[in-house]
Design a protein around this motif. Structure first.
Motif, PDB file in Angstrom:
ATOM      1  N   VAL A 153       0.866  -1.189   0.000  1.00 39.44           N
ATOM      2  CA  VAL A 153       0.000   0.000   0.000  1.00 39.44           C
ATOM      3  C   VAL A 153       0.899   1.234   0.000  1.00 39.44           C
ATOM      4  O   VAL A 153       1.533   1.538   1.009  1.00 39.44           O
ATOM      5  CB  VAL A 153      -0.910   0.035   1.240  1.00 39.44           C
ATOM      6  N   PRO A 154       1.008   1.945  -1.118  1.00 40.47           N
ATOM      7  CA  PRO A 154       1.825   3.170  -1.148  1.00 40.47           C
ATOM      8  C   PRO A 154       1.314   4.183  -0.125  1.00 40.47           C
ATOM      9  O   PRO A 154       0.115   4.220   0.184  1.00 40.47           O
ATOM     10  CB  PRO A 154       1.636   3.688  -2.583  1.00 40.47           C
ATOM     11  N   ALA A 155       2.213   4.994   0.402  1.00 38.79           N
ATOM     12  CA  ALA A 155       1.850   5.978   1.431  1.00 38.79           C
ATOM     13  C   ALA A 155       0.699   6.873   0.977  1.00 38.79           C
ATOM     14  O   ALA A 155      -0.171   7.238   1.783  1.00 38.79           O
ATOM     15  CB  ALA A 155       3.066   6.817   1.799  1.00 38.79           C
ATOM     16  N   SER A 156       0.682   7.223  -0.293  1.00 39.72           N
ATOM     17  CA  SER A 156      -0.360   8.116  -0.815  1.00 39.72           C
ATOM     18  C   SER A 156      -1.723   7.439  -0.919  1.00 39.72           C
ATOM     19  O   SER A 156      -2.732   8.094  -1.173  1.00 39.72           O
ATOM     20  CB  SER A 156       0.048   8.634  -2.200  1.00 39.72           C
ATOM     21  N   MET A 157      -1.757   6.112  -0.729  1.00 37.20           N
ATOM     22  CA  MET A 157      -3.012   5.372  -0.841  1.00 37.20           C
ATOM     23  C   MET A 157      -3.483   4.809   0.497  1.00 37.20           C
ATOM     24  O   MET A 157      -4.383   3.979   0.544  1.00 37.20           O
ATOM     25  CB  MET A 157      -2.863   4.223  -1.849  1.00 37.20           C
ATOM     26  N   VAL A 158      -2.883   5.275   1.603  1.00 35.52           N
ATOM     27  CA  VAL A 158      -3.281   4.779   2.921  1.00 35.52           C
ATOM     28  C   VAL A 158      -4.525   5.502   3.422  1.00 35.52           C
ATOM     29  O   VAL A 158      -5.497   4.882   3.848  1.00 35.52           O
ATOM     30  CB  VAL A 158      -2.134   4.925   3.938  1.00 35.52           C
ATOM     31  N   GLU A 159      -4.509   6.835   3.370  1.00 37.10           N
ATOM     32  CA  GLU A 159      -5.639   7.621   3.849  1.00 37.10           C
ATOM     33  C   GLU A 159      -5.920   8.778   2.901  1.00 37.10           C
ATOM     34  O   GLU A 159      -5.110   9.079   2.026  1.00 37.10           O
ATOM     35  CB  GLU A 159      -5.355   8.180   5.256  1.00 37.10           C
ATOM     36  N   GLU A 160      -7.072   9.427   3.117  1.00 37.46           N
ATOM     37  CA  GLU A 160      -7.423  10.615   2.329  1.00 37.46           C
ATOM     38  C   GLU A 160      -6.545  11.797   2.719  1.00 37.46           C
ATOM     39  O   GLU A 160      -6.378  12.730   1.941  1.00 37.46           O
ATOM     40  CB  GLU A 160      -8.878  10.999   2.561  1.00 37.46           C
ATOM     41  N   TYR A 161      -6.054  11.769   3.924  1.00 39.88           N
ATOM     42  CA  TYR A 161      -5.262  12.865   4.473  1.00 39.88           C
ATOM     43  C   TYR A 161      -3.802  12.435   4.640  1.00 39.88           C
ATOM     44  O   TYR A 161      -3.476  11.248   4.575  1.00 39.88           O
ATOM     45  CB  TYR A 161      -5.834  13.305   5.823  1.00 39.88           C
ATOM     46  N   PHE A 162      -2.938  13.415   4.871  1.00 40.75           N
ATOM     47  CA  PHE A 162      -1.514  13.136   5.035  1.00 40.75           C
ATOM     48  C   PHE A 162      -1.251  12.455   6.378  1.00 40.75           C
ATOM     49  O   PHE A 162      -1.758  12.884   7.411  1.00 40.75           O
ATOM     50  CB  PHE A 162      -0.704  14.434   4.945  1.00 40.75           C
ATOM     51  N   VAL A 163      -0.480  11.375   6.341  1.00 40.35           N
ATOM     52  CA  VAL A 163      -0.088  10.667   7.562  1.00 40.35           C
ATOM     53  C   VAL A 163       1.424  10.751   7.694  1.00 40.35           C
ATOM     54  O   VAL A 163       2.161  10.332   6.803  1.00 40.35           O
ATOM     55  CB  VAL A 163      -0.526   9.189   7.523  1.00 40.35           C
ATOM     56  N   GLU A 164       1.876  11.321   8.788  1.00 42.64           N
ATOM     57  CA  GLU A 164       3.317  11.511   8.978  1.00 42.64           C
ATOM     58  C   GLU A 164       3.999  10.252   9.505  1.00 42.64           C
ATOM     59  O   GLU A 164       5.103   9.904   9.085  1.00 42.64           O
ATOM     60  CB  GLU A 164       3.552  12.671   9.953  1.00 42.64           C
ATOM     61  N   ASP A 165       3.340   9.538  10.411  1.00 38.81           N
ATOM     62  CA  ASP A 165       3.929   8.357  11.037  1.00 38.81           C
ATOM     63  C   ASP A 165       2.970   7.176  10.893  1.00 38.81           C
ATOM     64  O   ASP A 165       1.848   7.211  11.383  1.00 38.81           O
ATOM     65  CB  ASP A 165       4.217   8.645  12.514  1.00 38.81           C
ATOM     66  N   PHE A 166       3.436   6.106  10.218  1.00 42.04           N
ATOM     67  CA  PHE A 166       2.597   4.938   9.971  1.00 42.04           C
ATOM     68  C   PHE A 166       2.798   3.825  11.001  1.00 42.04           C
ATOM     69  O   PHE A 166       2.237   2.741  10.836  1.00 42.04           O
ATOM     70  CB  PHE A 166       2.888   4.367   8.577  1.00 42.04           C
ATOM     71  N   SER A 167       3.577   4.064  12.025  1.00 39.15           N
ATOM     72  CA  SER A 167       3.923   3.004  12.970  1.00 39.15           C
ATOM     73  C   SER A 167       2.694   2.390  13.639  1.00 39.15           C
ATOM     74  O   SER A 167       2.685   1.190  13.949  1.00 39.15           O
ATOM     75  CB  SER A 167       4.890   3.527  14.031  1.00 39.15           C
ATOM     76  N   ASP A 168       1.644   3.175  13.856  1.00 42.86           N
ATOM     77  CA  ASP A 168       0.445   2.654  14.521  1.00 42.86           C
ATOM     78  C   ASP A 168      -0.346   1.696  13.633  1.00 42.86           C
ATOM     79  O   ASP A 168      -1.254   1.003  14.115  1.00 42.86           O
ATOM     80  CB  ASP A 168      -0.468   3.804  14.949  1.00 42.86           C
ATOM     81  N   TYR A 169      -0.021   1.638  12.362  1.00 42.13           N
ATOM     82  CA  TYR A 169      -0.774   0.784  11.442  1.00 42.13           C
ATOM     83  C   TYR A 169      -0.320  -0.671  11.490  1.00 42.13           C
ATOM     84  O   TYR A 169      -1.052  -1.562  11.058  1.00 42.13           O
ATOM     85  CB  TYR A 169      -0.634   1.304  10.005  1.00 42.13           C
ATOM     86  N   LYS A 170       0.876  -0.941  11.995  1.00 40.27           N
ATOM     87  CA  LYS A 170       1.408  -2.308  12.015  1.00 40.27           C
ATOM     88  C   LYS A 170       0.514  -3.195  12.880  1.00 40.27           C
ATOM     89  O   LYS A 170       0.204  -2.877  14.015  1.00 40.27           O
ATOM     90  CB  LYS A 170       2.843  -2.319  12.538  1.00 40.27           C
ATOM     91  N   GLY A 171       0.101  -4.323  12.313  1.00 39.71           N
ATOM     92  CA  GLY A 171      -0.761  -5.260  13.018  1.00 39.71           C
ATOM     93  C   GLY A 171      -2.237  -4.948  12.889  1.00 39.71           C
ATOM     94  O   GLY A 171      -3.083  -5.747  13.297  1.00 39.71           O
ATOM     95  N   LYS A 172      -2.570  -3.813  12.321  1.00 34.33           N
ATOM     96  CA  LYS A 172      -3.964  -3.402  12.175  1.00 34.33           C
ATOM     97  C   LYS A 172      -4.597  -4.069  10.960  1.00 34.33           C
ATOM     98  O   LYS A 172      -4.008  -4.119   9.887  1.00 34.33           O
ATOM     99  CB  LYS A 172      -4.020  -1.879  12.028  1.00 34.33           C
ATOM    100  N   THR A 173      -5.794  -4.613  11.127  1.00 32.24           N
ATOM    101  CA  THR A 173      -6.520  -5.232  10.022  1.00 32.24           C
ATOM    102  C   THR A 173      -7.385  -4.176   9.344  1.00 32.24           C
ATOM    103  O   THR A 173      -8.162  -3.486  10.009  1.00 32.24           O
ATOM    104  CB  THR A 173      -7.386  -6.403  10.505  1.00 32.24           C
ATOM    105  N   MET A 174      -7.255  -4.070   8.017  1.00 26.30           N
ATOM    106  CA  MET A 174      -7.946  -3.011   7.282  1.00 26.30           C
ATOM    107  C   MET A 174      -8.545  -3.563   5.987  1.00 26.30           C
ATOM    108  O   MET A 174      -8.175  -4.644   5.521  1.00 26.30           O
ATOM    109  CB  MET A 174      -6.954  -1.877   6.951  1.00 26.30           C
ATOM    110  N   LYS A 175      -9.462  -2.795   5.433  1.00 27.25           N
ATOM    111  CA  LYS A 175     -10.037  -3.133   4.129  1.00 27.25           C
ATOM    112  C   LYS A 175      -9.265  -2.413   3.034  1.00 27.25           C
ATOM    113  O   LYS A 175      -8.860  -1.266   3.211  1.00 27.25           O
ATOM    114  CB  LYS A 175     -11.509  -2.732   4.059  1.00 27.25           C
TER     115      LYS A 175
END
Length: 414
Positions: A153-175
């Protein structure tokens, strides 16, 4: 059937044919079809040792090894979560281990599983379906997702808004929405942003249908611009134009509002087709004229600011959102041709209230009532010629207000 039993039966058969002179040792060695890299075969689990499975390759008379990393396309901790002794599984030949006696082979169950996974992903892609999977790792440029095969998942395709730190996403289940896939290159590009946008659009359409012009609802200030503020109404963003923020003049929305602030807004209009909602904060607030009779009674004196000059007088703001008219005849005891001779826009002055009519939003003011009368007498003139104000300037005032004292003097002379 175990590999031992299979070989035993074959040996018995070979022994019998040797006694009859029908099969040689070469015949026995050639009794099994050759095994090549890339072949897909059935294998029976004979033992589990050192986090790997020892298997007998059915119909080939040889054994093979499925190493830990080739056991499954899905995450696991113990080998027994994937295989147990006696299980028969489909595997693919990776390579031959030539230094092993009887010619052992390196096998993979994971790659067979991956083919099934890719097939499932392909079907979901063609049907425009989402996939749900955990984020396995955070790397430079985006997220690594485990869907049985590696997804990115490229950084630009993670959220609608800018995310500076993606560390909280590790282990998270997403669609995720499948953006691109190429099984031959093990390439799978996913987007959570597309899912979020689609969900927001669906929620927006549903919410839009509930909005009724004239209703007052609560919202949250989502964004500020130089022309107004966007307020989130629960899935729908409506615009409060800068002129609708307050009764008084607002230079910039940021002077009055802050992002995240809860506000009450009145729905001015709803455009279902364009997805636009116009809002007003001003219309939910008490009007500045509602208490003007108490704040500015007749004969009271106030400081004000000259906002506009016209040919017939000056409009002076005495309270935020409240402007009163100082007729030209009330500017000075001396005769003046235009208000510009005595006043300028932005000037701070004192005025006296002559008349107040809240329901008509009219406030008549005087400057000269606070000044000592001079010896000179004003020269009579035709004030009707000076009445050239546009509708915006005089909408709250009658012709009598514009003509002022002169009209009264003419009536008295009659």
């Amino acid at each position: 059937m175990s590999e031992y039993n299979e070989n035993q039966e074959l040996n018995e058969e070979v022994g019998s044919t040797q006694e009859n002179g029908e099969m040689t040792m070469d015949d026995m060695l050639n009794a099994y079809p050759p095994l090549e890299v890339g072949d897909t075969v059935q294998a029976e689990v004979l033992a589990i040792e050192d986090n790997q499975a020892i298997v007998g390759i059915k119909g080939r008379g040889v054994e093979g090894v499925i190493p830990y990393k080739e056991l499954s396309a899905k995450p696991f901790d113990e080998v027994t979560e994937i295989l147990n002794v006696g299980d028969v599984v489909e595997v693919v030949v990776i390579k031959q281990i030539k230094d092993k006696e009887n010619g052992s082979f390196l096998l993979s169950k994971r790659r067979i599983d991956a083919k099934v996974v890719w097939k499932d992903i392909q079907e979901k892609f063609e049907n425009n379906e989402y996939i749900e999977a955990p984020v396995k790792d955070v790397v430079k440029g985006g997220l690594v997702v485990d869907v049985g095969v590696r997804g990115f998942v490229p950084a630009s395709m993670v959220e609608e808004y800018f995310v500076e730190d993606f560390s909280d996403y590790k282990g998270k289940t997403m669609k995720f929405k499948i953006i691109e896939l190429e099984p031959s290159e093990n390439r799978l590009i996913l987007s959570h942003k597309a899912v979020a946008m689609a969900d927001k659009a669906a929620m927006s359409e549903e919410r839009m249908a509930t909005l009724v012009e004239g209703d007052t609802v609560e919202g949250t200030v989502a964004r500020l611009t130089n022309f107004g503020a966007f307020v989130d109404l629960g899935g729908v963003d409506g615009l409060v134009h800068i002129s609708q923020i307050a009764h008084e003049h607002v230079a910039t929305p940021g002077d009055v509002l802050t992002i995240g602030e809860k506000v009450n807004v009145k729905i001015l209009s709803v455009d279902q087709e364009k997805g636009r909602v116009s809002l007003s904060i001003k219309d939910t607030l008490p009007g500045p004229w509602e208490t003007i009779a108490d704040k500015a009674p007749v004969d009271s004196v106030h400081k004000g600011t000259v906002k506009r000059l016209t040919s017939f007088g000056a409009f002076v703001e005495v309270f935020p959102g409240v402007e009163g008219l100082v007729h030209i005849s009330q500017i000075s005891h001396q005769h003046i041709a235009t208000p510009h001779e005595m006043l300028q826009e932005g000037q701070e002055i004192e005025v006296k209230v002559l008349d107040v009519k809240p329901e008509e939003h009219r406030l008549s003011l005087s400057i000269k009532a606070l000044q000592e009368k001079g010896n000179d007498v004003p020269v009579e003139e035709d004030y009707t010629d000076s009445y050239q104000a546009d509708n915006e300037d005089d909408s709250s005032f009658t012709l009598g207000d514009v003509l002022g004292d002169k009209l009264k003097e003419l009536q008295d002379n009659e």
